[in-house]
Design a protein around this motif. Structure first.
Motif: not given
Length: 84
Positions: A4-25
């Protein structure tokens, strides 16, 4: 709660997705060597194939090299002939 925190705004969603991708990649990215040790053998076998003119009997130094399909060597030879 974190979703819910990550999807509260567009920029948080982008930051969350980028961070998740970096952690996994990134962990896998640093464990794979940049050049496979077999690449040198492919290049040398292709060089010998072009120099000898024998495009069927692939050799690496004096040993036969039938570990991969011959098309790989032919594509490398075509690229070599194109640039030289």
């Amino acid at each position: 709660m974190a979703f819910e925190f990550a999807t509260a705004s567009h920029w948080r969603s982008i930051a969350f997705l980028t961070l998740t991708c970096l952690v996994l990649f990134l962990p896998g990215f640093f464990t794979i060597p940049p050049i496979d040790r077999d690449e040198v053998r492919f290049a040398q076998a292709t060089k010998q194939m072009v120099e000898s003119g024998d495009f069927v009997d692939i050799r690496f130094q004096d040993d036969v090299r039938y570990k991969k399909p011959v098309g790989i060597y032919w594509m490398q030879a075509a690229a070599l002939k194109t640039i030289s």
